[in-house]
Scaffold this motif. Sequence first.
Motif, short mmCIF file in Angstrom:
data_model
loop_
_atom_site.label_atom_id
_atom_site.label_comp_id
_atom_site.label_asym_id
_atom_site.label_seq_id
_atom_site.Cartn_x
_atom_site.Cartn_y
_atom_site.Cartn_z
N LEU A 484 0.82 -1.20 0.00
CA LEU A 484 0.00 0.00 0.00
C LEU A 484 0.86 1.26 0.00
CD1 LEU A 484 -3.00 1.00 0.20
CD2 LEU A 484 -2.56 1.28 2.65
N THR A 485 0.55 2.20 -0.91
CA THR A 485 1.29 3.47 -0.97
C THR A 485 0.37 4.69 -0.84
OG1 THR A 485 1.13 3.52 -3.39
CG2 THR A 485 3.08 2.46 -2.43
N GLY A 486 -0.93 4.51 -0.90
CA GLY A 486 -1.84 5.65 -0.78
C GLY A 486 -3.29 5.22 -0.84
N VAL A 487 -4.16 6.17 -0.46
CA VAL A 487 -5.61 5.95 -0.51
C VAL A 487 -6.25 7.19 -1.15
CG1 VAL A 487 -7.72 5.56 0.81
CG2 VAL A 487 -5.57 4.51 1.56
N LYS A 488 -7.19 6.94 -2.08
CA LYS A 488 -7.91 8.04 -2.73
C LYS A 488 -9.41 7.84 -2.52
CE LYS A 488 -4.58 8.87 -6.47
NZ LYS A 488 -4.40 8.93 -7.95
N VAL A 489 -10.11 8.96 -2.36
CA VAL A 489 -11.58 8.94 -2.32
C VAL A 489 -12.07 9.86 -3.43
CG1 VAL A 489 -13.65 9.45 -0.99
CG2 VAL A 489 -11.64 8.47 0.15
N ASN A 490 -12.82 9.26 -4.33
CA ASN A 490 -13.34 9.99 -5.50
C ASN A 490 -12.21 10.68 -6.27
OD1 ASN A 490 -16.01 9.25 -4.89
ND2 ASN A 490 -16.18 10.96 -3.44
N GLY A 491 -11.05 9.98 -6.34
CA GLY A 491 -9.92 10.47 -7.12
C GLY A 491 -8.99 11.40 -6.39
N ASN A 492 -9.28 11.77 -5.14
CA ASN A 492 -8.43 12.69 -4.38
C ASN A 492 -7.75 11.96 -3.23
OD1 ASN A 492 -9.26 15.06 -5.88
ND2 ASN A 492 -11.22 14.92 -4.80
N ASN A 493 -6.45 12.26 -3.03
CA ASN A 493 -5.71 11.64 -1.93
C ASN A 493 -6.30 12.05 -0.59
OD1 ASN A 493 -3.71 10.28 -3.50
ND2 ASN A 493 -2.69 12.24 -3.85
N VAL A 494 -6.38 11.07 0.34
CA VAL A 494 -6.89 11.34 1.68
C VAL A 494 -5.90 10.76 2.70
CG1 VAL A 494 -9.29 11.35 0.94
CG2 VAL A 494 -8.26 9.21 1.74
N GLN A 495 -6.06 11.21 3.93
CA GLN A 495 -5.22 10.69 5.01
C GLN A 495 -5.67 9.29 5.42
OE1 GLN A 495 -5.48 13.66 8.10
NE2 GLN A 495 -3.81 14.88 7.23
N TYR A 496 -4.70 8.49 5.85
CA TYR A 496 -5.01 7.14 6.32
C TYR A 496 -3.95 6.72 7.33
CZ TYR A 496 -1.26 5.45 3.26
OH TYR A 496 -0.04 5.22 2.67
N ILE A 497 -4.30 5.73 8.13
CA ILE A 497 -3.35 5.13 9.08
C ILE A 497 -3.39 3.63 8.87
CG2 ILE A 497 -2.82 4.75 11.52
CD1 ILE A 497 -4.17 7.42 12.13
N LEU A 498 -2.21 3.03 8.67
CA LEU A 498 -2.11 1.58 8.49
C LEU A 498 -1.50 0.97 9.74
CD1 LEU A 498 -2.41 -0.89 6.65
CD2 LEU A 498 -0.13 -0.37 5.71
N ASN A 499 -2.24 0.10 10.38
CA ASN A 499 -1.78 -0.58 11.59
C ASN A 499 -1.90 -2.08 11.35
OD1 ASN A 499 -1.07 -1.39 14.12
ND2 ASN A 499 -2.78 -0.41 15.19
N GLY A 500 -0.78 -2.68 10.88
CA GLY A 500 -0.83 -4.10 10.51
C GLY A 500 -1.70 -4.26 9.29
N ASP A 501 -2.77 -5.06 9.41
CA ASP A 501 -3.69 -5.22 8.30
C ASP A 501 -4.96 -4.38 8.48
OD1 ASP A 501 -4.89 -6.55 10.35
OD2 ASP A 501 -5.13 -8.47 9.31
N ARG A 502 -4.94 -3.50 9.48
CA ARG A 502 -6.08 -2.61 9.72
C ARG A 502 -5.80 -1.24 9.10
NH1 ARG A 502 -9.56 -3.11 13.99
NH2 ARG A 502 -9.01 -1.03 14.77
N LEU A 503 -6.68 -0.84 8.19
CA LEU A 503 -6.50 0.43 7.49
C LEU A 503 -7.60 1.39 7.94
CD1 LEU A 503 -5.11 2.15 5.29
CD2 LEU A 503 -6.70 1.13 3.62
N ILE A 504 -7.17 2.53 8.54
CA ILE A 504 -8.10 3.57 8.98
C ILE A 504 -8.09 4.68 7.93
CG2 ILE A 504 -8.70 5.17 10.81
CD1 ILE A 504 -6.99 3.42 12.70
N ILE A 505 -9.26 4.96 7.36
CA ILE A 505 -9.37 5.92 6.25
C ILE A 505 -10.16 7.13 6.71
CG2 ILE A 505 -10.22 6.31 3.90
CD1 ILE A 505 -9.95 3.31 3.45
N GLN A 506 -9.63 8.32 6.42
CA GLN A 506 -10.33 9.58 6.70
C GLN A 506 -11.25 9.90 5.51
OE1 GLN A 506 -10.28 11.90 9.40
NE2 GLN A 506 -12.00 12.74 8.22
N VAL A 507 -12.56 9.95 5.78
CA VAL A 507 -13.53 10.24 4.72
C VAL A 507 -13.67 11.76 4.57
CG1 VAL A 507 -15.87 9.86 3.88
CG2 VAL A 507 -14.75 8.12 5.31
N PRO A 508 -13.50 12.31 3.37
CA PRO A 508 -13.64 13.76 3.19
C PRO A 508 -15.06 14.23 3.53
CG PRO A 508 -12.65 12.74 1.26
CD PRO A 508 -13.15 11.63 2.11
N GLU A 509 -15.15 15.48 3.97
CA GLU A 509 -16.46 16.02 4.32
C GLU A 509 -17.38 16.14 3.11
OE1 GLU A 509 -16.11 19.67 6.40
OE2 GLU A 509 -15.49 18.72 8.28
#
Length: 766
Positions: A484-509
């Motif tokens: 994993l190198t990045g996460v996008k929502v609707n084509g835009n990069n968003v913040q995320y936290i990877l903890n082992g196999d758990r991926l926490i994704i910040q959903v844009p407003e």
Amino acid sequence: MKAINKLTAAVMASLMLMSGFAFTSCDDDDDDFSTEQYVGGVSLNVFGPCPVARGGELRFLGSGMKHIQSITLPGSGDITDIKVISDNEIRITVPQDAMPGYVVLHSSKGDITTKTLLSFTEPISLDKVSPLTVKAGDVLTLTGDYLNLISEVIFADDVAVSEEEFTSHSRYEIKLPVPAEAQSGKIILSDGAEIPNWIYSEDELTVTLPAVADVLDLTGAKPGETVTVTVSNVDLVTKVIMPNDDEVEFTVDGDKLSFVLPANVTDGTICMVPASGVKVAIATIGVALPEDVVAEPASDVWAGDIVKFKGVNMELVTSVTFPGVADAVEPSEKSATEISVTVPEGTQSGNAVLSTGSGAGIEVAISTLKPEAVAYNPSPAALAGSLTVSGRNLQHVAAITFAGSTTVEVANPSATEFTLTVPATLSAGSNTVTLTLTNGETVEVAAIELSAPECAYATVLPGEETEINAGETFIITIANADKLTGVKVNGNNVQYILNGDRLIIQVPENAGKNSNFTLVSSNGEISYDIAVIPATHVENVIFNQVINLDWSGDEGVNKFRIYKESFEGVPSGAKLVFHITPAGDAPQIQVNDANWGTIVTLEPAVDATLAEVELTADVLSRILGTDDGWSTTALVIQGQQCVVSKVHVEWENSLETVIWDAGWTCSGWGGNQDLAWGGYDWASVKPGQILRLYLTPLVAEGEWWCVSLRHGDGWGNLPAPFPAQFDTPASPLEIVLESYIIDDLVAGNGLVITGDGYTVNKITIE
């Protein structure tokens, strides 16, 4: 010849008086006229005509007339042969021995005696009609007595000849020409009174019609053929009509009548018609049809190909309708043995219908070109990986569907192969494969074996019961996390936290209901469509410091600035909100641009906690467009007797996405196809989304107009229960896009908008 008399007038002009009632008499005294309604029970209002002809009909109008059992006429005694027309009318025939006097009506309720004497006309008689067989234009002779009182002779079907047209008119004889419109039947002599006496002839008059010795049998006849028939009295023919009542031109040569069978001739009876309108059969016809028809080629056909239909009577074919296509195609070449037709777009396998001018048609089976020998490389193929599909006849593939539910559009296929990315949401293992062709047909091909992705992918996605809110985070479990190198929502990069196999994704407003989440890896990427609960209310704090406003004070203590960066992305209509505590009885907040030009001065109440400014398009333009030459200042805030503790901007996010706003006027059922035939990706729409059409009617208020939404293929209606049209709808017209609607739009090549009497300004999806 016996004379028969009949009264046919609907309303009596001469009214009679009965004992015990104020009835009008049959004389001309205006004082006796009455408009009194029927009084009920058994009562007589009027009778007539008066005078009446012996042998004619005498009518009685009143109430309860059906209860009259007999009627006594002077000189004739009791008459029981009573014709009951209704409860309000009865009739009798006046015997030849009847005498003037009062008429008595008998019923179980008692007797009713007229107050006016029954009187009689001169004894008009019709003794002879000669000849009894006539032709239009012949002279008809009527003999009898008192014929000088006759003002009109009426032939069958109300064809009347007035006395002005009589060639001879005396007490004992009338001569008149037989009119062209005359029909066979009894003739009537009329005295022309307001309520006339009619004297019927005892024998029927026969009016000669054009005739043929034998009705022709035209079974197998073809349009364009000339039909000739021998007709007696052909000079009487005024028109020739086909079985569908169309008239055709005809010619006469001696006793021969000729006409040409038209292109639209149908099975049935062909008739000739004289001026009287009586139809006389000339021929019966069973129209010839194409026979023994075959298509060449009959299989592997496609739009643009030339198909020849060969058989017998092929020159009769006027058009061909191909399966799956609404509009018929005219042959480009035609002979008695074959026609040539170009296959239209959208043609599917099925029966082509060859139609003739008569409206009849025959069916011929054809089949379209289908993919064959389909194979996959690699096999098995990895989820989210690249896949090449090879085979024959692949150039018309529009989409590929895996496992019956996940569809991928195919771009630029060749006849032998196409490539695509395997959807990551499929399950590893064997999956069915269906190819959808550009004509809408589907073909089941070999199943495909799928393996897990090689890049980072979600092993577990949120279930339908999981609520994911815009502006918040959610967690998924992934495999191959090291890629994993990045996460996008609707084509835009968003913040995320990877903890082992758990991926926490910040959903844009600003994430919408159906958002696309992409996991980007060093060796590929995978996308998932995930439902999000949108954040419709946006509230951003842009200043968070306590300031005691004072006109004469210092910046940073009694005045403050807000910078342009705080207004990036803020829509017009948003609100600028000050959190305040008034510190006197005249609090003021002055909002200035970067050059200290006043935009607005607020004067909040002494107990207010908030003060607002609407950021109109003009205000935002001034905020962002005013430059002080040395900073990015947007606003300078000053005032008096007011403490500001915080400033925020807020607005409501619209969840609508404009998918079309070109503007289009619909009249006379024209059609807009901008959202059809690839103009919009209907496969991207999720069930439950709302389609809105913003409309302006072009008719006066209260007048009818309508909108009809259809799919691209043949402009066919969307499937039931979707309405065929919306009559005078409100704007915006809102449609909840259920699964069956979306499926039909995808399969039917998008949305066509038609109807009458409106302008559609824009279309959105939420």
